[in-house]
Write a protein that holds these residues in place. Structure first.
Motif, short mmCIF file in Angstrom:
data_model
loop_
_atom_site.label_atom_id
_atom_site.label_comp_id
_atom_site.label_asym_id
_atom_site.label_seq_id
_atom_site.Cartn_x
_atom_site.Cartn_y
_atom_site.Cartn_z
N ASP A 287 42.39 -64.32 -26.40
CA ASP A 287 42.17 -65.66 -25.87
C ASP A 287 42.91 -65.81 -24.54
O ASP A 287 43.62 -64.90 -24.12
CB ASP A 287 42.63 -66.71 -26.89
CG ASP A 287 44.13 -66.68 -27.13
OD1 ASP A 287 44.80 -65.72 -26.70
OD2 ASP A 287 44.65 -67.61 -27.75
N THR A 309 37.15 -59.64 -24.33
CA THR A 309 38.04 -60.70 -24.76
C THR A 309 37.52 -61.26 -26.09
O THR A 309 36.60 -60.71 -26.69
CB THR A 309 38.06 -61.83 -23.72
OG1 THR A 309 36.78 -62.47 -23.69
CG2 THR A 309 38.37 -61.28 -22.32
N THR A 310 38.11 -62.39 -26.51
CA THR A 310 37.52 -63.15 -27.61
C THR A 310 36.99 -64.48 -27.11
O THR A 310 36.66 -65.36 -27.91
CB THR A 310 38.55 -63.40 -28.73
OG1 THR A 310 39.67 -64.13 -28.19
CG2 THR A 310 39.04 -62.09 -29.33
N ARG A 311 36.91 -64.64 -25.78
CA ARG A 311 36.28 -65.83 -25.23
C ARG A 311 34.81 -65.82 -25.62
O ARG A 311 34.13 -64.82 -25.43
CB ARG A 311 36.42 -65.85 -23.71
CG ARG A 311 37.85 -66.05 -23.21
CD ARG A 311 37.93 -65.65 -21.76
NE ARG A 311 39.17 -65.99 -21.11
CZ ARG A 311 40.31 -65.29 -21.21
NH1 ARG A 311 40.33 -64.21 -21.97
NH2 ARG A 311 41.39 -65.68 -20.58
N GLY A 313 30.82 -66.27 -25.58
CA GLY A 313 29.79 -66.35 -24.56
C GLY A 313 28.83 -65.18 -24.62
O GLY A 313 29.05 -64.21 -25.34
N HIS A 319 28.30 -60.99 -14.89
CA HIS A 319 29.38 -60.17 -15.46
C HIS A 319 29.45 -58.76 -14.85
O HIS A 319 30.39 -58.03 -15.11
CB HIS A 319 29.23 -60.07 -16.98
CG HIS A 319 29.60 -61.34 -17.68
ND1 HIS A 319 28.67 -62.19 -18.25
CD2 HIS A 319 30.82 -61.91 -17.91
CE1 HIS A 319 29.27 -63.21 -18.80
NE2 HIS A 319 30.57 -63.08 -18.60
N PRO A 327 32.95 -61.53 -22.44
CA PRO A 327 33.05 -62.38 -23.63
C PRO A 327 32.46 -61.70 -24.85
O PRO A 327 31.72 -60.72 -24.74
CB PRO A 327 32.23 -63.61 -23.23
CG PRO A 327 31.16 -63.04 -22.34
CD PRO A 327 31.84 -61.92 -21.57
N ARG A 328 32.78 -62.25 -26.02
CA ARG A 328 32.18 -61.78 -27.26
C ARG A 328 31.82 -62.96 -28.16
O ARG A 328 32.41 -64.03 -28.07
CB ARG A 328 33.14 -60.84 -28.03
CG ARG A 328 33.26 -59.48 -27.43
CD ARG A 328 33.97 -58.51 -28.38
NE ARG A 328 35.40 -58.78 -28.50
CZ ARG A 328 36.22 -58.10 -29.30
NH1 ARG A 328 35.74 -57.13 -30.07
NH2 ARG A 328 37.51 -58.38 -29.34
N ASN A 354 31.24 -74.16 -22.60
CA ASN A 354 31.79 -73.67 -21.33
C ASN A 354 31.31 -74.49 -20.13
O ASN A 354 31.49 -74.06 -18.99
CB ASN A 354 31.41 -72.20 -21.13
CG ASN A 354 32.03 -71.30 -22.17
OD1 ASN A 354 33.13 -71.51 -22.62
ND2 ASN A 354 31.29 -70.27 -22.59
#
Length: 360
Positions: A287, A309-311, A313, A319, A327-328, A354
């Motif tokens: 995060d 990441t664990t953000r 999306g 990207h 993101p994941r 987001n």
């Protein structure tokens, strides 16, 4: 602390409300051309049979094998091509072929921590679907030198009837006789500790675990693959082994020298064991408080092909310029519903959460 709790509760409310709105209206299907992007990187932790436990705060990290199988089936039915990370990165660089009318999105399957469950329960399902996947390995879990502190905290509270700990010269006493009290105690301690330095978190949980008779190394040995298991998994043709640091450190909490050592040394150790390059990284916890622009830049400088990441999306053409800040989408125990998974795979909830930003 009350402000943090209110923020978390508000987020849960918004997510639940969003799911209800999409389920009732079907608007997420209309949004797909705009919100789904090129594809998605899915995040899993534990895949294992369900157990009846009244107190299970880490259950959000678990899904059943049956649900995992159903998710892979639904991915295919929705037109996703399940590909490995290297192929996903190639598709990200290519984008959609010019003149393409049907845009088939990709899905990447990733597993964090190197748990036994990945090999025992997830792998047979992956083989049945012929689905490539990536497992991110924390070297300290493989050699039993790092700590699953969130599991330690759960196990300590499970064994105790009263929590009595000192945090920053403050004595905190919490009841823990019933499952409800234990859940409240876990939530209070987790929120308090996760907001501060990692050294404090590890020290406090270590003292609590010692009081409860919880042996850290025994927990890791029970839950995680050793090096023989990692090496065996790494030889599987469907598997890509990635890097998840030496100690599962929340990197943003440390100085730059520590971050570089955690990334470079863990990659060196993993490559020595699997006999091939480890090109991909997952930031522990992932995060914004655990990995940010500094960590993204260091991962790029160290030559990682990707870092996740664990953000939440989807993956968009934007990207391409940020391959170490991907993101994941988490598939976890809070949302074991195929309807919810389908809504998430549309990308619509993330577009709202987001505020329309594709790179966060």
């Amino acid at each position: 602390m009350a402000e943090v709790a209110a923020l978390v509760d508000s987020k849960k409310f918004l997510i639940s409300s969003g799911f209800s709105l999409f389920r009732l209206t079907g608007l997420h299907r209309l949004a797909i051309p705009v919100t789904r992007g090129l594809g998605v990187i899915l995040m899993f932790h534990r895949v294992r049979p369900a157990e009846k436990r009244d107190f299970a705060p880490n259950r959000l990290l678990e899904i059943t094998p049956e649900f995992f199988d159903a998710v892979l089936t639904r991915l295919t039915a929705l037109g996703f091509a399940i590909v490995g990370l290297d192929e996903a990165l190639a598709r990200l660089q290519r984008g959609w072929p010019e003149g393409t009318q049907t845009r088939a999105p990709f899905a990447v399957l990733t597993f964090d921590d190197g748990t036994r469950d990945t090999k025992d329960f997830a792998l047979p399902i992956l083989e049945a679907h012929r689905a490539p996947f990536t497992t991110y390995v924390t070297t300290g879990f493989a050699d039993r030198s790092a700590r699953l502190w969130w599991v330690e905290l759960e196990e300590a509270i499970r064994r105790l009837e009263k929590i009595d700990v000192e945090i920053d010269d403050e004595i905190i006493v919490l009841p823990a006789r019933t499952a409800t009290e234990k859940a409240a105690a876990f939530d209070a301690l987790y929120r308090r500790l996760i907001a501060g330095p990692e050294e404090r978190l590890l020290a406090v949980i270590g003292r609590l675990a010692a009081t409860a008779g919880v042996v850290s190394a025994a927990l890791v040995d029970d839950l995680c693959l050793d090096w023989a298991g990692i090496e065996s998994l790494g030889r599987h043709p469907l598997c890509t082994v990635g890097v998840h640091t030496l100690t599962h450190a929340r990197l943003a909490k440390y100085g730059e020298a520590v971050v570089r050592h955690e990334l470079a040394e863990s990659r060196r150790v993993i490559e020595a064991h699997i006999g091939k390059p480890a090109r991909h990284l997952a930031y522990p916890v992932g995060d914004p408080s655990s990995a940010g622009r500094r960590e993204f830049k260091i991962a790029e400088e160290l030559g990682f092909a990707s870092a996740v990441t664990t953000r939440p999306g989807m993956i968009f053409p934007q990207h391409r310029a940020h391959p170490t800040a991907l993101p994941r989408l988490s598939i976890n125990g809070n949302w074991q519903s195929l309807d919810m998974v389908e809504i998430l795979l549309s990308g619509a909830p993330f577009a709202l959460w987001n505020f329309g930003r594709k790179v966060v």
